[in-house]
Design a protein around this motif. Structure first.
Motif, mmCIF file in Angstrom:
data_model
loop_
_atom_site.group_PDB
_atom_site.id
_atom_site.type_symbol
_atom_site.label_atom_id
_atom_site.label_comp_id
_atom_site.label_asym_id
_atom_site.label_seq_id
_atom_site.Cartn_x
_atom_site.Cartn_y
_atom_site.Cartn_z
ATOM 1 N N ALA A 53 4.316 1.103 -15.603
ATOM 2 C CA ALA A 53 3.455 -0.071 -15.480
ATOM 3 C C ALA A 53 4.097 -1.287 -16.140
ATOM 4 C CB ALA A 53 2.092 0.213 -16.099
ATOM 5 N N ALA A 54 4.758 -1.052 -17.273
ATOM 6 C CA ALA A 54 5.407 -2.161 -17.971
ATOM 7 C C ALA A 54 6.464 -2.801 -17.085
ATOM 8 C CB ALA A 54 6.032 -1.664 -19.274
ATOM 9 N N GLU A 55 7.164 -1.977 -16.295
ATOM 10 C CA GLU A 55 8.163 -2.504 -15.368
ATOM 11 C C GLU A 55 7.501 -3.211 -14.187
ATOM 12 O OE1 GLU A 55 11.518 -2.541 -15.567
ATOM 13 O OE2 GLU A 55 11.350 -1.712 -17.592
ATOM 14 N N ALA A 56 6.428 -2.598 -13.666
ATOM 15 C CA ALA A 56 5.772 -3.144 -12.473
ATOM 16 C C ALA A 56 5.126 -4.491 -12.771
ATOM 17 C CB ALA A 56 4.729 -2.158 -11.954
ATOM 18 N N GLU A 57 4.690 -4.688 -14.008
ATOM 19 C CA GLU A 57 4.097 -5.975 -14.394
ATOM 20 C C GLU A 57 5.057 -7.120 -14.099
ATOM 21 O OE1 GLU A 57 3.119 -5.594 -18.537
ATOM 22 O OE2 GLU A 57 0.977 -5.360 -18.124
ATOM 23 N N LYS A 58 6.342 -6.851 -14.304
ATOM 24 C CA LYS A 58 7.341 -7.909 -14.118
ATOM 25 C C LYS A 58 7.373 -8.374 -12.666
ATOM 26 C CE LYS A 58 10.282 -5.919 -17.659
ATOM 27 N NZ LYS A 58 11.506 -5.157 -17.878
ATOM 28 N N THR A 59 7.287 -7.408 -11.739
ATOM 29 C CA THR A 59 7.345 -7.749 -10.325
ATOM 30 C C THR A 59 6.036 -8.372 -9.865
ATOM 31 O OG1 THR A 59 8.516 -5.669 -10.171
ATOM 32 C CG2 THR A 59 8.085 -6.828 -8.103
ATOM 33 N N LEU A 60 4.920 -7.801 -10.316
ATOM 34 C CA LEU A 60 3.623 -8.235 -9.805
ATOM 35 C C LEU A 60 3.156 -9.526 -10.466
ATOM 36 C CD1 LEU A 60 1.866 -4.759 -9.646
ATOM 37 C CD2 LEU A 60 2.567 -6.155 -7.705
ATOM 38 N N GLY A 61 3.625 -9.795 -11.678
ATOM 39 C CA GLY A 61 3.271 -11.033 -12.353
ATOM 40 C C GLY A 61 1.867 -11.073 -12.917
ATOM 41 N N VAL A 62 1.178 -9.934 -12.967
ATOM 42 C CA VAL A 62 -0.145 -9.881 -13.603
ATOM 43 C C VAL A 62 -0.131 -8.728 -14.604
ATOM 44 C CG1 VAL A 62 -1.428 -10.857 -11.656
ATOM 45 C CG2 VAL A 62 -1.084 -8.380 -11.793
ATOM 46 N N LEU A 263 2.000 -3.381 -3.616
ATOM 47 C CA LEU A 263 1.940 -2.472 -4.761
ATOM 48 C C LEU A 263 3.004 -1.390 -4.660
ATOM 49 C CD1 LEU A 263 -1.933 -2.109 -4.927
ATOM 50 C CD2 LEU A 263 -0.498 -3.207 -6.653
ATOM 51 N N SER A 264 3.107 -0.816 -3.462
ATOM 52 C CA SER A 264 4.045 0.265 -3.230
ATOM 53 C C SER A 264 5.454 -0.190 -3.586
ATOM 54 C CB SER A 264 3.954 0.678 -1.759
ATOM 55 O OG SER A 264 4.824 1.740 -1.515
ATOM 56 N N ASP A 265 5.789 -1.394 -3.120
ATOM 57 C CA ASP A 265 7.115 -1.948 -3.377
ATOM 58 C C ASP A 265 7.323 -2.155 -4.888
ATOM 59 O OD1 ASP A 265 9.597 -3.275 -2.548
ATOM 60 O OD2 ASP A 265 8.614 -5.034 -3.433
ATOM 61 N N ALA A 266 6.317 -2.707 -5.550
ATOM 62 C CA ALA A 266 6.454 -3.003 -6.977
ATOM 63 C C ALA A 266 6.623 -1.723 -7.795
ATOM 64 C CB ALA A 266 5.240 -3.784 -7.465
ATOM 65 N N PHE A 267 5.837 -0.701 -7.483
ATOM 66 C CA PHE A 267 5.908 0.525 -8.276
ATOM 67 C C PHE A 267 7.183 1.314 -7.982
ATOM 68 C CE2 PHE A 267 1.445 -0.336 -9.018
ATOM 69 C CZ PHE A 267 1.358 -0.044 -10.368
ATOM 70 N N ARG A 268 7.651 1.219 -6.739
ATOM 71 C CA ARG A 268 8.889 1.916 -6.427
ATOM 72 C C ARG A 268 10.048 1.268 -7.178
ATOM 73 N NH1 ARG A 268 12.426 0.979 -3.090
ATOM 74 N NH2 ARG A 268 11.206 -0.506 -1.891
ATOM 75 N N ARG A 269 10.035 -0.071 -7.196
ATOM 76 C CA ARG A 269 11.103 -0.770 -7.912
ATOM 77 C C ARG A 269 11.024 -0.505 -9.415
ATOM 78 N NH1 ARG A 269 11.944 -6.840 -6.795
ATOM 79 N NH2 ARG A 269 10.267 -6.870 -5.276
ATOM 80 N N ALA A 270 9.779 -0.416 -9.919
ATOM 81 C CA ALA A 270 9.609 -0.151 -11.352
ATOM 82 C C ALA A 270 10.204 1.206 -11.725
ATOM 83 C CB ALA A 270 8.132 -0.191 -11.721
ATOM 84 N N ALA A 271 10.006 2.189 -10.824
ATOM 85 C CA ALA A 271 10.499 3.534 -11.108
ATOM 86 C C ALA A 271 12.021 3.591 -11.092
ATOM 87 C CB ALA A 271 9.921 4.521 -10.093
ATOM 88 N N GLU A 272 12.642 2.587 -10.434
ATOM 89 C CA GLU A 272 14.106 2.558 -10.363
ATOM 90 C C GLU A 272 14.729 1.938 -11.612
ATOM 91 O OE1 GLU A 272 14.691 0.438 -6.759
ATOM 92 O OE2 GLU A 272 14.707 2.228 -5.512
ATOM 93 N N ALA A 273 13.909 1.280 -12.428
ATOM 94 C CA ALA A 273 14.456 0.563 -13.592
ATOM 95 C C ALA A 273 15.179 1.531 -14.518
ATOM 96 C CB ALA A 273 13.334 -0.138 -14.347
ATOM 97 N N PRO A 274 16.378 1.133 -14.982
ATOM 98 C CA PRO A 274 17.178 2.053 -15.810
ATOM 99 C C PRO A 274 16.487 2.429 -17.121
ATOM 100 C CG PRO A 274 18.316 -0.072 -15.461
ATOM 101 C CD PRO A 274 17.038 -0.151 -14.717
ATOM 102 N N ALA A 275 15.696 1.518 -17.658
ATOM 103 C CA ALA A 275 15.055 1.789 -18.958
ATOM 104 C C ALA A 275 14.069 2.948 -18.856
ATOM 105 C CB ALA A 275 14.318 0.538 -19.438
#
Lengths: 318, 500
Positions: A53-62, A263-275
């Motif tokens: 979620a911390a990663e997805a926040e960056k993409t979604l902006g909320v 949402l799907s796009d944001a969470f998929r990208r978040a899961a790819e984050a190296p951290a």
């Protein structure tokens, strides 16, 4: 330590993103999103979801708010999610336990069609361990013993125990399930010689293995454990058995398609984050990035497979 | 060892960590004072905040709350007969009776001092004996736990002020309430009547708060006195403190409670609750004032309150060395450790000595802070008794309702608490003691799970127990405890305050 930096970074990103939202009012999401987590704060599911979620926040902006809706063996949060307003502001984290296992054992008012599937994020690892100074030094030893006589093993419950049931079903072994309340208790029961083997996850098993009191005989997940790259998976050792359990994100079925796509796009990208990998590793998981369709297919396959295994083991409700 | 401890104090003595330790202790005391708002809820609420701290700081904060609660839980038990925590249930009996005799200050004072001594003893135990004691935990298998729980259940013989039959009946009711929820072996729902909220079983908060707290309010509402009793607090400051006689009588119970509590607290499944009941039974058996038990014997406060605190410390051994949480609170602490990348286990001393010793040092410091914090406030807490009961009752009702709700954010739990309030009221009017019910409710699930695990392992062969000498020892102990409790009953009957 790393984690703190992620959180700080996220806070900063949210602050920066806020003004730009006011500029373009048509953009969705325009307010915070809530994720219902079926287990308590601080557990493996909770922490992994917070990390994604911390990663997805960056993409979604909320901001994304995590609500721990504990209860009913992981079903309470899904019951609430199935009834939530399908506007994309209420989402759920979902694992095999609530979606593919509990419906076979409990009477729940939802089914797999109650949800839309956003993405998969992580895969749980499993392994089979025995006492280090015991009679078994390879998975083949343990297998041979279980062909000859009854072998007790400890586990917390499905899906951890299902791999052993699958061995019994396919190869006629006699592994006998002894349920324990927590993973650490299951592992300790092996160290004390109260049971002969255990089928658990890395966080509880690794300390026992590293202290030299337990031996990992095989990984029963689709992948080997990073800490013990020399220990083969069951499948690599010639046994056609694997425990597949995933963690991902879902929404109420009637959520509008364009929002689902965002949402799907944001969470998929978040899961790819190296951290994310380091955060998952502490809880015995590895990243498993999947799009919505792949995740849904995996859950549906799991639902069918677990149902069959639970019925055979006499654990499914009649 | 000393080096490690010094390292620990080095870790602790930063402005941040000392403040966190104090904050945790204060929060914990508050949580203990507010019935129902349990440590598990509080730690869960604070966990997200603690993520922003470094591992040692976070654990110091959370652990501070954990043992702060063990102090705070006593206060409502003594003053209002409402246990802030399950481990303070026993304190309700003689602690509240002391308050009625005007010795509330002495009860609270001796509880705080006993807790401090026991807590310090427990920490020393954790520090010196962790590795060998971890071996005991490993040696305990299903048979041993099942037998230990049987021995624990036999303690009801000492809580049978109204007769062994009535106590046994209450224990059965407690065992039954513990059955509600999922079958521990097959996972099928039992006695849930299709109510999803019951799938995880009956929570201790609605049960204890309803049975003790709300039933107490019902008694209050029923009493026709225009002026319900106001307990007269002593006029001098020193009057709050235990007198010389009370000190003398408390010394041995505190010592025994510290040792007993520590060893019982080691073992997951019963922990601090079992420790407090056990200590009460021991003191009742050994006392020279058996007629005072139930009417405000200071031994009945000093022993159990010491036991539950050293039990709290003992629970850190399986947590830190084996990763086994002894209860819901240590389970959350375990989660917090993992979040911060601290892997509890036999290797923790080598891998992350700064965390281990930091926690130990913070336990010393936190215990000291709690004593300093609690003693001066005893007088203030006792003054709460002067608040007219009709206002107090309203406040208690509200706090009980909020506390119950906060555990699972669940309206159903509040309904349950109300239901248990009426059940508890009816039972107490009928002359039943609720102590055995709570004890059986806490021990029952562990007894059932262990016994069924043992039978599964032995393939249904009950005679397998003869191969487990520790288990046999506990079974003999259970028989002796029952017998000894029965013999005590043949002496002049002790009338216990039924709350009416």
């Amino acid at each position: 330590m790393k984690r703190r930096h992620i959180l700080l970074a996220t806070g900063g990103a949210t602050l920066l993103a806020a003004p730009s939202l006011h500029a373009q009012g048509a953009r969705w999401p325009d307010r915070e999103i809530t994720i219902l987590v079926p287990f308590g704060a601080g557990g493996s599911t909770d922490v992994s979801v917070r990390a994604v979620a911390a990663e997805a926040e960056k993409t979604l902006g909320v901001p994304i708010q995590i609500v721990n809706r504990v209860g009913g063996q992981g079903t309470a949060s899904l019951i609430q999610l199935a009834q939530a307003r399908p506007d994309g502001h209420t989402l759920g984290s979902a694992a095999m336990s609530g979606l593919a296992i509990a419906p076979h054992m409990l009477d729940v008012p939802y089914n797999l069609d109650s949800f839309a599937y956003l993405s998969g994020a992580a895969r749980f690892l499993y392994g089979i361990g025995v006492k280090a100074d015991g009679p078994y030094s390879t998975i083949q030893d343990l297998f041979n013993a279980a062909k000859a006589r009854r072998i007790t093993f400890s586990a917390t419950g499905p899906p951890n125990n299902l791999g052993m049931f699958e061995l019994n079903r396919k190869y006629g072994t006699r592994f006998h399930f002894i349920p324990f309340q927590s993973g650490a208790e299951a592992v300790t029961a092996v160290l004390g010689g109260h049971v002969e083997a255990t089928s658990q996850t890395p966080p509880e098993m690794i300390p026992a293995i590293q202290s030299g009191r337990m031996k990992l005989l095989a990984a029963s997940s689709p992948a080997r454990w990073k800490e013990f790259p020399d220990v083969a998976t069951l499948r690599e050792s010639g046994f056609d058995v694997t425990i597949e359990s995933l963690l991902g994100f879902i929404a109420p079925r009637a959520t509008p398609a364009d929002r689902l796509a965002t949402l799907s796009d944001a969470f998929r990208r978040a899961a790819e984050a190296p951290a994310l990998e380091a955060a998952l590793e502490r809880f015995g998981m590895v990243p498993a990035v999947m799009d919505g369709q792949t995740f849904e297919r995996a859950i549906r396959e799991g639902h069918a497979r677990f149902g069959e295994q639970l019925r055979e083991a006499g654990l499914a409700r009649r | 060892m000393m080096e490690g401890l010094l390292q620990g104090f080095g870790v602790l003595m930063t402005v941040q960590n000392v403040s966190l330790c104090i904050l945790g202790a204060v929060l914990g005391t508050l949580v203990g004072v507010l019935p129902g708002l349990g440590p598990a809820t509080t730690i869960a609420l604070l966990l997200p905040i603690s993520l922003k701290l470094d591992p040692t700081g976070a654990i110091i904060l959370l652990a501070g709350i954990y043992y702060g609660v063990a102090y705070g839980g006593t206060i409502t038990s003594v003053l209002m007969r409402i246990p802030g925590e399950a481990s303070s249930v026993v304190t309700c009996i003689d602690g509240h009776a002391m308050a009625k005799r005007g010795r509330a200050g002495a009860a609270l004072g001796i509880a705080a001092i006993g807790s401090f001594i026991a807590g310090t003893f427990g920490i020393l135990g954790v520090m010196l004996l962790s590795p060998p004691l971890a071996e005991i935990v490993i040696a305990f298998g299903p048979w041993e736990y099942a037998a230990l729980m049987m021995a624990g259940l036999s303690l009801i013989a000492f809580f049978a002020a109204s007769g062994i039959a009535k106590a046994a009946l209450m224990a059965f009711l407690g065992l039954f309430l513990g059955l509600v929820g999922l079958d521990p072996i097959s996972g099928t729902p039992r006695f849930t009547f299709g109510v999803p909220a019951l799938v995880d079983g009956i929570n201790i908060a609605p049960l204890a708060l309803g049975m003790f707290g709300l039933s107490e309010l019902l008694f209050l509402a029923l009493s026709k006195d225009a002026k319900p009793e106001i307990l007269r607090p002593p006029s001098t400051l020193l009057g709050f403190m235990p007198n010389r006689e009370e000190w003398k009588r408390s010394a041995a119970p505190i010592a025994r409670g510290s040792v007993l509590g520590f060893f019982v607290g080691l073992l997951p499944g019963g922990g601090a609750v079992l420790a407090s009941f056990l200590s009460y039974a021991v003191e009742k058996r050994l006392t020279r004032h058996p007629d005072e038990f139930g009417r405000g014997a200071i031994e009945g406060v000093a022993g159990p309150e010491s036991a539950n605190n050293s039990g709290t410390a003992g629970a850190f051994i399986p947590l830190l060395t084996l990763g086994i949480p002894a209860n819901a609170v240590t389970a959350l602490l375990l989660g917090a450790l993992l979040v911060h990348g601290v892997q509890p286990g036999p290797m923790i001393l080598e891998r992350q000595p700064e965390v281990y010793w930091g926690v130990i040092a913070s336990m010393y410091f936190g215990n000291f802070i709690l004593l300093v914090l609690n003693l001066p406030f005893v007088g203030l807490f006792v003054r709460a008794l002067e608040v007219p009961r009709r206002y107090m009752a309203t406040a208690i009702l509200l706090v009980c309702a909020i506390g119950t709700w906060s555990v699972g954010l669940n309206h159903f739990d509040v309904l349950m608490a109300v239901l248990f309030g009426f059940v508890g009221f009816a039972l107490r009017r009928g002359g039943f003691d609720l102590g055995p019910l709570i004890l059986a409710y806490v021990l029952g699930p562990t007894l059932e799970r262990s016994l069924r695990q043992a039978l599964l392992i032995a393939d249904g062969d009950l005679t397998e127990v003869v191969n487990h000498p520790i288990a046999l020892g506990f079974l003999v102990a259970a028989a002796l405890i029952l017998l000894s409790g029965m013999l005590m009953r043949s002496r002049p009957a002790v009338v216990q305050d039924g709350g009416s």
